[in-house]
Design an enzyme around this catalytic site. Structure first.
Site, mmCIF file in Angstrom:
data_model
loop_
_atom_site.group_PDB
_atom_site.id
_atom_site.type_symbol
_atom_site.label_atom_id
_atom_site.label_comp_id
_atom_site.label_asym_id
_atom_site.label_seq_id
_atom_site.Cartn_x
_atom_site.Cartn_y
_atom_site.Cartn_z
ATOM 1 N N ARG A 133 0.808 -1.232 0.000
ATOM 2 C CA ARG A 133 0.000 0.000 0.000
ATOM 3 C C ARG A 133 0.829 1.265 0.000
ATOM 4 N NH1 ARG A 133 -2.800 -3.236 3.577
ATOM 5 N NH2 ARG A 133 -4.654 -4.132 2.600
ATOM 6 N N LYS A 155 3.697 11.658 -10.907
ATOM 7 C CA LYS A 155 2.785 10.871 -11.750
ATOM 8 C C LYS A 155 3.486 9.564 -12.098
ATOM 9 C CE LYS A 155 -0.081 14.255 -14.197
ATOM 10 N NZ LYS A 155 -0.472 14.739 -15.543
ATOM 11 N N GLU A 197 11.137 19.071 -24.092
ATOM 12 C CA GLU A 197 10.436 19.382 -22.832
ATOM 13 C C GLU A 197 11.098 20.579 -22.125
ATOM 14 O OE1 GLU A 197 7.603 17.860 -22.141
ATOM 15 O OE2 GLU A 197 7.705 15.805 -22.920
ATOM 16 N N LYS A 238 8.763 23.104 -13.196
ATOM 17 C CA LYS A 238 7.795 22.032 -12.963
ATOM 18 C C LYS A 238 7.447 21.947 -11.480
ATOM 19 C CE LYS A 238 6.249 17.417 -13.892
ATOM 20 N NZ LYS A 238 6.353 16.179 -14.661
ATOM 21 N N GLU A 248 -3.435 18.130 -10.821
ATOM 22 C CA GLU A 248 -3.893 18.632 -12.117
ATOM 23 C C GLU A 248 -5.381 18.955 -12.140
ATOM 24 O OE1 GLU A 248 -1.998 16.861 -15.535
ATOM 25 O OE2 GLU A 248 -3.544 17.609 -16.861
ATOM 26 N N ARG A 252 -1.659 22.783 -13.590
ATOM 27 C CA ARG A 252 -0.725 21.750 -14.050
ATOM 28 C C ARG A 252 -0.970 21.382 -15.510
ATOM 29 N NH1 ARG A 252 1.662 16.489 -10.667
ATOM 30 N NH2 ARG A 252 2.967 15.730 -12.370
ATOM 31 N N ASN A 256 0.952 20.442 -20.364
ATOM 32 C CA ASN A 256 0.546 19.690 -21.561
ATOM 33 C C ASN A 256 0.686 20.500 -22.848
ATOM 34 O OD1 ASN A 256 -0.097 17.513 -19.964
ATOM 35 N ND2 ASN A 256 -2.210 18.200 -19.658
ATOM 36 N N HIS A 259 1.028 18.817 -26.150
ATOM 37 C CA HIS A 259 0.795 17.389 -25.926
ATOM 38 C C HIS A 259 -0.499 16.863 -26.545
ATOM 39 C CE1 HIS A 259 4.303 17.664 -23.417
ATOM 40 N NE2 HIS A 259 4.231 16.387 -23.074
ATOM 41 N N HIS A 263 0.347 13.961 -28.762
ATOM 42 C CA HIS A 263 -0.122 12.588 -28.512
ATOM 43 C C HIS A 263 -0.831 12.021 -29.726
ATOM 44 C CE1 HIS A 263 0.027 12.739 -23.834
ATOM 45 N NE2 HIS A 263 1.107 12.195 -24.343
ATOM 46 N N HIS A 277 8.492 10.516 -28.041
ATOM 47 C CA HIS A 277 7.565 11.423 -27.358
ATOM 48 C C HIS A 277 7.988 12.892 -27.510
ATOM 49 C CE1 HIS A 277 4.832 12.990 -24.350
ATOM 50 N NE2 HIS A 277 5.853 13.576 -23.762
#
Ligand SMILES: NC(=O)c1ccc[n+]([C@@H]2O[C@H](COP(=O)([O-])OP(=O)(O)OC[C@H]3O[C@@H](n4cnc5c(N)ncnc54)[C@H](O)[C@@H]3O)[C@@H](O)[C@H]2O)c1
Ligand SMILES: [Zn+2]
Length: 380
Positions: A133, A155, A197, A238, A248, A252, A256, A259, A263, A277
């Site tokens: 956990r 993340k 990035e 960041k 987010e 946040r 993106n 992105h 994507h 990416h």
């Protein structure tokens, strides 16, 4: 007797703090700081043992040095090496990682160490969030993308048959140690992709950093002190956003930038080595800025300036630059619809009013995006 080889001059590491109350942690950035990993871990978690998760490429190049850094401080370590590549972010490999952590008797108070790029960070971080956990973990990012982006902010995820990063958790590391010398072994194409990035942070909120990158990007690539500076500025950007909006719910989303288009382009290439990416993000940012200009939100010259810098650094900025040619308009719109829910014909995009002035725009008309992409596909 041979003369001792002079050690390269040492520059003090830079520490960037991620301020999240009880979950706060340091990002330590510097060339050659890996040997300090054992002492830093011992200071944070005295008596802990560690389970190192890495991929084959990184393990071959850097695992021995990481194990030595732990052994130096008497920290017991075990290791699990997985195959390199996005395929490791799967249920099958996730299970292997979890079982290996349990088999190594890593318990509360011990640590998981993610040694690798974003794939390993996401995979090992998610395993750490789940086993018992929630175990503490340390990120030792080894790609530029991981040093400026994926290792920071908590993340973690693996992929689903339905799409990327759909199964995961927010789980902050207790330490990020970014040794910039580890990037010396990175294939140039991977370094370049990660650089997209870095440019992203400048475009989102730091015009002065953008000018600095225009003047210093070659030294960032070459590995001089400019590299540490660029990584530290990126991490600071960041960290500040994550500290204000960890989950987010708002700001946040700025991260993106590029992105949504990116994507869609990545998906069109099947998330393969055809388009990395960061390469997709570069092309996506160029599209987001060109769209901002077309919507008269941004001066055309600003969009062109951003594109020129990305192109100068060797990144793709035009749909026709994409390997295998651009996807057809309908396919592109369908993929954008998969990334972003189209609510009553409206999309959310990150757009810009200037270099360093990105903002979240709800209510972007799907028809406007289609018309814009149609123009791009036909013309340039
Ligand atoms: N969690 C987040 O916030 C976040 C943010 C951005 C991206 N990501 C994820 O990150 C992943 C991409 O990360 P990536 O670009 O680092 O890819 P990656 O981890 O696959 O690494 C790229 C390649 O470089 C190799 N490599 C890594 N370090 C090396 C080194 N020092 N020397 C030589 N080779 C090395 C790897 O083995 C791999 O082949 C994606 O899965 C993406 O979803 C996550
Ligand atoms: Zn990204």
């Amino acid at each position: 007797m041979t003369a001792p080889v002079a050690a390269p001059p040492r520059v003090e590491p830079v520490t960037v703090k991620v301020a999240l109350d009880a979950r706060s942690y340091d990002i330590v950035i510097g060339r050659g700081i890996l040997p300090s990993l054992g002492a830093r871990v011992a200071a944070l978690r005295p008596g802990a043992k560690v389970a190192i998760v890495s991929d084959e490429n990184v393990a071959r190049l850097h695992l021995a040095a990481v194990e030595a850094a732990f052994a130096d401080r008497g920290i017991a370590s075990s290791r699990l090496i997985v195959a390199a590549g996005e395929g490791a972010k799967s249920f099958r490999v996730f299970e292997q990682v979890c079982e290996a952590i349990i088999a190594a008797r890593i318990e509360r108070g011990d640590l998981v160490v993610a040694l690798g790029g974003g794939v390993i960070g996401d995979l090992a971080g998610f395993a750490a969030s789940a086993v018992r956990r929630g175990l503490d973990y340390v990120q030792v990012p080894t790609t530029l993308l991981a040093q400026v982006d994926s290792s920071v902010g908590g993340k973690t995820a693996i992929n689903s048959a339905h799409g990327k990063n759909l199964i995961g958790a927010f789980h902050q590391p207790i330490l990020v140690l970014a040794d910039t010398a580890m990037l010396d072994s990175l294939p140039p194409r991977q370094f370049r992709a990660g650089y997209a990035e870095v440019v992203k942070y400048a475009l989102i909120g730091d015009a002065a950093f953008f000018s600095w990158l225009e003047a210093n990007w070659r030294e960032v690539f070459a590995g001089g002190p400019a590299r540490e500076h660029a990584i530290a500025v990126s991490c600071r950007a960041k960290a500040a956003i994550v500290a204000r909006d960890e989950r987010e719910t708002g700001e946040r989303a700025l991260l993106n930038l590029g992105h949504t288009f990116g994507h869609a382009l990545e998906a069109a290439c099947g998330f393969s080595d055809r388009l990395l990416h960061g390469e997709a993000v570069a092309a996506g940012m160029a599209l987001a800025l060109a769209f901002s200009a077309q919507q008269r939100l941004l001066p055309a010259a600003a969009a062109e300036r951003a594109m020129a810098h990305l192109a100068e650094a060797g990144l793709p900025t035009r749909l026709k630059d994409l390997p295998g040619g651009p996807p057809a308009l309908d396919r592109l719109m369908e993929l954008i619809g998969q990334v972003k829910k189209i609510k009553r014909g409206m999309l959310t995009f990150i757009l810009a009013r200037g270099i360093g002035a990105a903002f979240v725009q709800d209510n972007v008309d799907e028809g406007d995006v289609r018309a814009f992409l149609n123009e791009k596909l036909a013309g340039q």
